[in-house]
Design a protein around this motif. Structure first.
Motif, PDB file in Angstrom:
ATOM      1  N   VAL A   1     107.741  -6.878  -3.777  1.00 16.79           N
ATOM      2  CA  VAL A   1     106.680  -6.074  -4.673  1.00 16.79           C
ATOM      3  C   VAL A   1     107.136  -4.653  -4.668  1.00 16.79           C
ATOM      4  O   VAL A   1     107.126  -4.054  -5.910  1.00 16.79           O
ATOM      5  N   ARG A   2     107.600  -3.829  -3.435  1.00 12.87           N
ATOM      6  CA  ARG A   2     108.033  -2.681  -3.531  1.00 12.87           C
ATOM      7  C   ARG A   2     109.507  -2.434  -4.006  1.00 12.87           C
ATOM      8  O   ARG A   2     109.617  -1.274  -4.263  1.00 12.87           O
ATOM      9  N   HIS A   3     110.164  -3.623  -4.385  1.00 15.81           N
ATOM     10  CA  HIS A   3     111.445  -2.930  -4.793  1.00 15.81           C
ATOM     11  C   HIS A   3     111.754  -3.301  -6.427  1.00 15.81           C
ATOM     12  O   HIS A   3     111.060  -4.133  -6.991  1.00 15.81           O
ATOM     13  N   ASP A   4     112.614  -2.485  -6.803  1.00 18.12           N
ATOM     14  CA  ASP A   4     112.852  -2.858  -8.402  1.00 18.12           C
ATOM     15  C   ASP A   4     113.592  -3.934  -8.752  1.00 18.12           C
ATOM     16  O   ASP A   4     114.516  -4.489  -7.947  1.00 18.12           O
ATOM     17  N   PRO A   5     112.927  -4.832  -9.359  1.00 14.86           N
ATOM     18  CA  PRO A   5     113.545  -6.135  -9.704  1.00 14.86           C
ATOM     19  C   PRO A   5     114.749  -6.287 -10.210  1.00 14.86           C
ATOM     20  O   PRO A   5     115.426  -7.145 -10.058  1.00 14.86           O
ATOM     21  N   ALA A   6     115.082  -5.058 -10.952  1.00 18.16           N
ATOM     22  CA  ALA A   6     116.284  -5.061 -11.636  1.00 18.16           C
ATOM     23  C   ALA A   6     117.385  -4.929 -10.677  1.00 18.16           C
ATOM     24  O   ALA A   6     118.717  -5.233 -11.241  1.00 18.16           O
ATOM     25  N   ASP A   7     117.321  -4.536  -9.375  1.00 23.00           N
ATOM     26  CA  ASP A   7     118.222  -4.102  -8.503  1.00 23.00           C
ATOM     27  C   ASP A   7     118.411  -5.490  -7.265  1.00 23.00           C
ATOM     28  O   ASP A   7     117.701  -5.142  -6.167  1.00 23.00           O
ATOM     29  N   ALA A   8     118.926  -6.523  -7.764  1.00 21.43           N
ATOM     30  CA  ALA A   8     118.823  -7.798  -7.028  1.00 21.43           C
ATOM     31  C   ALA A   8     119.877  -7.526  -5.679  1.00 21.43           C
ATOM     32  O   ALA A   8     119.631  -7.980  -4.534  1.00 21.43           O
ATOM     33  N   ALA A   9     120.953  -6.880  -5.836  1.00 19.36           N
ATOM     34  CA  ALA A   9     121.616  -6.727  -4.653  1.00 19.36           C
ATOM     35  C   ALA A   9     121.125  -5.638  -3.720  1.00 19.36           C
ATOM     36  O   ALA A   9     121.090  -5.856  -2.601  1.00 19.36           O
ATOM     37  N   GLY A  10     120.427  -4.477  -4.177  1.00 19.62           N
ATOM     38  CA  GLY A  10     119.677  -3.734  -3.360  1.00 19.62           C
ATOM     39  C   GLY A  10     118.429  -4.547  -2.406  1.00 19.62           C
ATOM     40  O   GLY A  10     118.220  -4.186  -1.462  1.00 19.62           O
ATOM     41  N   LEU A  11     117.992  -5.441  -3.090  1.00 15.74           N
ATOM     42  CA  LEU A  11     116.836  -6.234  -2.561  1.00 15.74           C
ATOM     43  C   LEU A  11     117.441  -6.940  -1.460  1.00 15.74           C
ATOM     44  O   LEU A  11     116.709  -7.247  -0.368  1.00 15.74           O
ATOM     45  N   ALA A  12     118.518  -7.530  -1.689  1.00 18.42           N
ATOM     46  CA  ALA A  12     119.311  -8.570  -0.430  1.00 18.42           C
ATOM     47  C   ALA A  12     119.495  -7.533   0.532  1.00 18.42           C
ATOM     48  O   ALA A  12     119.353  -7.967   1.578  1.00 18.42           O
ATOM     49  N   VAL A  13     119.908  -6.390   0.417  1.00 22.47           N
ATOM     50  CA  VAL A  13     120.207  -5.478   1.614  1.00 22.47           C
ATOM     51  C   VAL A  13     118.857  -5.025   2.326  1.00 22.47           C
ATOM     52  O   VAL A  13     118.732  -5.041   3.451  1.00 22.47           O
ATOM     53  N   GLU A  14     117.856  -4.624   1.514  1.00 16.83           N
ATOM     54  CA  GLU A  14     116.569  -4.105   1.947  1.00 16.83           C
ATOM     55  C   GLU A  14     116.067  -5.491   2.691  1.00 16.83           C
ATOM     56  O   GLU A  14     115.347  -5.280   3.836  1.00 16.83           O
ATOM     57  N   LEU A  15     116.104  -6.519   2.208  1.00 21.92           N
ATOM     58  CA  LEU A  15     115.445  -7.759   3.110  1.00 21.92           C
ATOM     59  C   LEU A  15     116.044  -8.080   4.381  1.00 21.92           C
ATOM     60  O   LEU A  15     115.625  -8.303   5.429  1.00 21.92           O
ATOM     61  N   ALA A  16     117.483  -7.712   4.391  1.00 21.65           N
ATOM     62  CA  ALA A  16     118.578  -7.875   5.553  1.00 21.65           C
ATOM     63  C   ALA A  16     118.061  -6.730   6.704  1.00 21.65           C
ATOM     64  O   ALA A  16     117.794  -7.031   7.790  1.00 21.65           O
ATOM     65  N   ARG A  17     117.705  -5.667   5.987  1.00 26.38           N
ATOM     66  CA  ARG A  17     117.389  -4.637   6.797  1.00 26.38           C
ATOM     67  C   ARG A  17     115.977  -4.622   7.609  1.00 26.38           C
ATOM     68  O   ARG A  17     115.790  -4.519   8.740  1.00 26.38           O
ATOM     69  N   VAL A  18     114.999  -4.988   6.578  1.00 27.34           N
ATOM     70  CA  VAL A  18     113.528  -5.429   7.328  1.00 27.34           C
ATOM     71  C   VAL A  18     113.574  -6.571   8.333  1.00 27.34           C
ATOM     72  O   VAL A  18     112.666  -6.318   9.428  1.00 27.34           O
ATOM     73  N   LYS A  19     114.456  -7.779   8.201  1.00 27.50           N
ATOM     74  CA  LYS A  19     114.563  -8.697   9.203  1.00 27.50           C
ATOM     75  C   LYS A  19     115.012  -8.118  10.509  1.00 27.50           C
ATOM     76  O   LYS A  19     114.647  -8.390  11.281  1.00 27.50           O
ATOM     77  N   ALA A  20     116.324  -7.315  10.199  1.00 31.08           N
ATOM     78  CA  ALA A  20     116.996  -7.101  11.583  1.00 31.08           C
ATOM     79  C   ALA A  20     116.144  -5.931  12.300  1.00 31.08           C
ATOM     80  O   ALA A  20     116.130  -5.956  13.501  1.00 31.08           O
ATOM     81  N   LEU A  21     115.352  -4.963  11.737  1.00 31.91           N
ATOM     82  CA  LEU A  21     114.477  -4.095  12.180  1.00 31.91           C
ATOM     83  C   LEU A  21     113.203  -4.912  13.213  1.00 31.91           C
ATOM     84  O   LEU A  21     112.950  -4.331  14.109  1.00 31.91           O
ATOM     85  N   ALA A  22     112.710  -5.620  12.361  1.00 29.08           N
ATOM     86  CA  ALA A  22     111.540  -6.517  12.961  1.00 29.08           C
ATOM     87  C   ALA A  22     112.120  -7.119  14.264  1.00 29.08           C
ATOM     88  O   ALA A  22     111.377  -7.021  15.264  1.00 29.08           O
ATOM     89  N   VAL A  23     113.226  -7.846  14.255  1.00 31.60           N
ATOM     90  CA  VAL A  23     113.622  -8.450  15.587  1.00 31.60           C
ATOM     91  C   VAL A  23     114.239  -7.449  16.540  1.00 31.60           C
ATOM     92  O   VAL A  23     113.937  -7.442  17.756  1.00 31.60           O
ATOM     93  N   SER A  24     114.789  -6.144  16.098  1.00 29.31           N
ATOM     94  CA  SER A  24     115.363  -5.299  16.781  1.00 29.31           C
ATOM     95  C   SER A  24     114.200  -4.423  17.584  1.00 29.31           C
ATOM     96  O   SER A  24     114.560  -4.099  18.595  1.00 29.31           O
ATOM     97  N   ARG A  25     113.206  -4.627  16.967  1.00 30.82           N
ATOM     98  CA  ARG A  25     111.908  -3.732  17.506  1.00 30.82           C
ATOM     99  C   ARG A  25     111.618  -4.734  18.973  1.00 30.82           C
ATOM    100  O   ARG A  25     110.741  -4.305  19.806  1.00 30.82           O
TER     101      ARG A  25
END
Length: 181
Positions: A23-47
């Motif tokens: 919802v917070r991400h520009d739907p036209a930026d599918a590549a950017g969303l893939a990276v952002e989802l990966a980042r959010v997941k990595a941070l959640a576990v890393s914490r």
């Protein structure tokens, strides 16, 4: 992929709200969303896992000017594959490496996928053979096995289609000393 590449790992579910990220991400930026989802997941576990190297990954599919999500049923998967018949789409596989609650690297790779003009009989046979397993894939297909028959060509890396930009991930794991260079 990691196991076959000789990378030791343990799986932990990140338990993040992917819809909130979308919802917070520009739907036209599918590549950017893939990276952002990966980042959010990595941070959640890393914490939760101090001092551990944590790899997060995700994949998005861009088709006909929109972002495609996983199908909720085989009927929806059939409709999606029918719509993609004879057309191209793009798979974006993002990955992020985190340690101690911070991202140390992230990247994305894209593959252009041309779906062939397959028959309804083939589609029905494919859905019957693969069943509900197709619902775990954003494209409602699996390149491994019979799913390879759905395509005319792929411009991009095989591992990107499978869901992770493996070569850049391995390079980064060597750079930070997780793997022997």
């Amino acid at each position: 992929m990691l196991e076959n590449a000789g990378v030791p790992f343990a799986v932990q579910v990140a338990d993040v709200d992917e819809d909130a990220v979308k919802v917070r991400h520009d739907p036209a930026d599918a590549a950017g969303l893939a990276v952002e989802l990966a980042r959010v997941k990595a941070l959640a576990v890393s914490r939760r896992e101090p001092n551990a190297w944590v790899l997060g990954a995700d994949q998005t599919l861009a088709f006909d000017g929109g972002l495609i999500s996983k199908a909720g049923s085989l009927g929806e998967a059939r409709d999606r594959l029918s719509a993609m018949r004879g057309k191209a789409h793009h798979l974006h596989s993002g990955a992020a490496l985190a340690r101690d609650g911070r991202i140390v690297w992230s990247g994305v790779d894209t593959a252009a996928v041309q779906v062939r003009d397959f028959s309804d009989a083939f589609l029905d046979a494919y859905l019957a053979r693969e069943g509900d397993g197709l619902l775990s894939s954003v494209g409602s297909y699996k390149l491994e096995g019979m799913g390879s028959q759905l395509f005319e060509r792929i411009n991009g890396d095989y591992f990107t289609v499978l869901g992770m930009p493996l070569w850049p991930v391995l390079a980064e794991l060597r750079r930070v000393g997780v793997l022997v260079a």
